[in-house]
Design a protein around this motif. Structure first.
Motif, PDB file in Angstrom:
ATOM      1  N   THR A  47       0.843  -1.187   0.000  1.00  0.00           N
ATOM      2  CA  THR A  47       0.000   0.000   0.000  1.00  0.00           C
ATOM      3  C   THR A  47       0.883   1.243   0.000  1.00  0.00           C
ATOM      4  OG1 THR A  47      -0.151   0.190   2.409  1.00  0.00           O
ATOM      5  CG2 THR A  47      -1.780  -1.209   1.308  1.00  0.00           C
ATOM      6  N   VAL A  48       0.478   2.235  -0.780  1.00  0.00           N
ATOM      7  CA  VAL A  48       1.163   3.514  -0.836  1.00  0.00           C
ATOM      8  C   VAL A  48       0.168   4.592  -0.426  1.00  0.00           C
ATOM      9  CG1 VAL A  48       2.253   5.235  -2.325  1.00  0.00           C
ATOM     10  CG2 VAL A  48       2.783   2.809  -2.632  1.00  0.00           C
ATOM     11  N   THR A  49       0.477   5.312   0.638  1.00  0.00           N
ATOM     12  CA  THR A  49      -0.341   6.433   1.073  1.00  0.00           C
ATOM     13  C   THR A  49       0.371   7.723   0.705  1.00  0.00           C
ATOM     14  OG1 THR A  49      -1.190   5.133   2.932  1.00  0.00           O
ATOM     15  CG2 THR A  49      -1.504   7.505   3.038  1.00  0.00           C
ATOM     16  N   TRP A  50      -0.321   8.585  -0.048  1.00  0.00           N
ATOM     17  CA  TRP A  50       0.269   9.857  -0.491  1.00  0.00           C
ATOM     18  C   TRP A  50      -0.756  10.960  -0.247  1.00  0.00           C
ATOM     19  CZ3 TRP A  50       5.072  11.194  -1.441  1.00  0.00           C
ATOM     20  CH2 TRP A  50       5.332  12.444  -2.028  1.00  0.00           C
ATOM     21  N   LEU A  51      -0.395  11.909   0.617  1.00  0.00           N
ATOM     22  CA  LEU A  51      -1.309  12.976   1.006  1.00  0.00           C
ATOM     23  C   LEU A  51      -0.903  14.307   0.386  1.00  0.00           C
ATOM     24  CD1 LEU A  51      -1.806  12.266   4.827  1.00  0.00           C
ATOM     25  CD2 LEU A  51      -3.356  11.690   2.953  1.00  0.00           C
ATOM     26  N   PHE A  52      -1.934  15.114   0.062  1.00  0.00           N
ATOM     27  CA  PHE A  52      -1.727  16.501  -0.344  1.00  0.00           C
ATOM     28  C   PHE A  52      -1.993  17.448   0.822  1.00  0.00           C
ATOM     29  CE2 PHE A  52      -3.388  14.408  -4.313  1.00  0.00           C
ATOM     30  CZ  PHE A  52      -2.162  14.297  -4.935  1.00  0.00           C
ATOM     31  N   SER A  53      -2.904  17.066   1.718  1.00  0.00           N
ATOM     32  CA  SER A  53      -3.159  17.848   2.925  1.00  0.00           C
ATOM     33  C   SER A  53      -3.754  16.931   3.984  1.00  0.00           C
ATOM     34  CB  SER A  53      -4.107  19.026   2.641  1.00  0.00           C
ATOM     35  OG  SER A  53      -5.374  18.559   2.239  1.00  0.00           O
TER      36      SER A  53
END
Length: 283
Positions: A47-53
């Protein structure tokens, strides 16, 4: 919360080994948490978690407790089995990001649990800035290990600018637009659209037609030739394997371990009922 299921799609199951992309937000939080996912299982994937905010607290049965922040890669390798929980932090006012899965090849899908954290530096190219969180692009390389050749990067394209990317011709590529107005090789994208290019291209041209900065995720990888069955949070290779994994999770099998530190609405997320049909593989 509103989630755009970008991949898989009826017209495409993979970009390289990328097999799942959920794109969500921006969600304005007004009291309570916008995300509260009790302990749930995974197999056969990363799993890859990528946040912008916003921020998300991650805890898993490998003993990892980490806060996921914007611009930072958090990659969890499920391998043979893992359980984890995800909760937006109390300080989060706007939650916005993407959740992505990578299918593990058959030779590696029973590997052990692992968690990688990496903060990619900003890399300037004409017309844009790039954060490479997996793989390599335009001379910038992530040190994070993957089990198949992959690319993952955030692109921030300046207003009115054109960004020309040199890419690996052995890779398939996808461009997911998060904000702004962008053309990919002359084709216009709307927010949440995914432009896909087959292997064979040595370059991509992204043009920001708007008056504000645009943001996109670039995904790539060598074509994934194996067939998989993806149901709920499991990736397997046969209907019977998925049935067995569901039963193990339901019965609290030690294969998935225990998540410590989660205090939420459910002690663990129950598996849904299987469909009254045989699950079919896809590629």
């Amino acid at each position: 919360m509103h989630v755009r299921r970008t991949l898989p799609h009826r017209d495409r199951s993979f970009i390289g080994a990328w097999c799942f992309v959920d794109h969500y937000g921006p969600i304005h939080v007004r009291g309570g948490s916008a995300m509260d996912l009790p302990p749930h299982p995974h197999t056969g994937l990363q799993t890859v978690t990528w946040l912008f905010s916003g921020e998300v607290h991650h805890s898993d049965s490998g003993g990892v407790n980490a806060v996921v922040r914007p611009g930072e890669l958090n990659l969890m390798t499920a391998g043979a089995g893992i359980a984890h929980a995800e909760v937006a932090t109390a300080s989060t006012t706007v939650l916005h990001g993407a959740q992505l899965w990578v299918a593990l090849p058959d030779a590696d899908r029973h590997t052990g649990r692992r968690f990688d954290h990496y903060v990619p530096p900003l890399h300037r190219i004409p017309g844009a800035t790039v954060r490479v969180f997996l793989g390599e692009l335009m001379g910038d390389r992530s040190p994070v290990h993957t089990f198949t050749p992959l690319l993952g990067a955030q692109l921030d394209i300046e207003p009115g600018a054109e960004a020309i990317l040199e890419v690996d011709p052995t890779f398939e590529h996808g461009v997911l637009l998060d904000q702004g107005s962008v053309d990919v090789d002359g084709g216009r994208l709307g927010i949440g659209d995914l432009a896909v290019r087959p292997a064979g291209s040595r370059g991509l041209t992204l043009t920001n037609r708007g008056g504000e900065s645009a943001r996109a995720l670039l995904l790539g990888g060598e074509p994934f030739s194996e067939q998989i069955i993806m149901w709920w949070n499991f990736i397997g290779r046969s209907h019977d394997e998925i049935v067995a994994l569901r039963e193990m999770w339901t019965n609290g099998d030690e294969r998935f371990g225990e998540v410590h530190g989660y205090e939420g609405r459910l002690p663990r997320f129950p598996a849904p009922a299987l469909p009254n049909a045989t699950l079919r593989p896809r590629n």
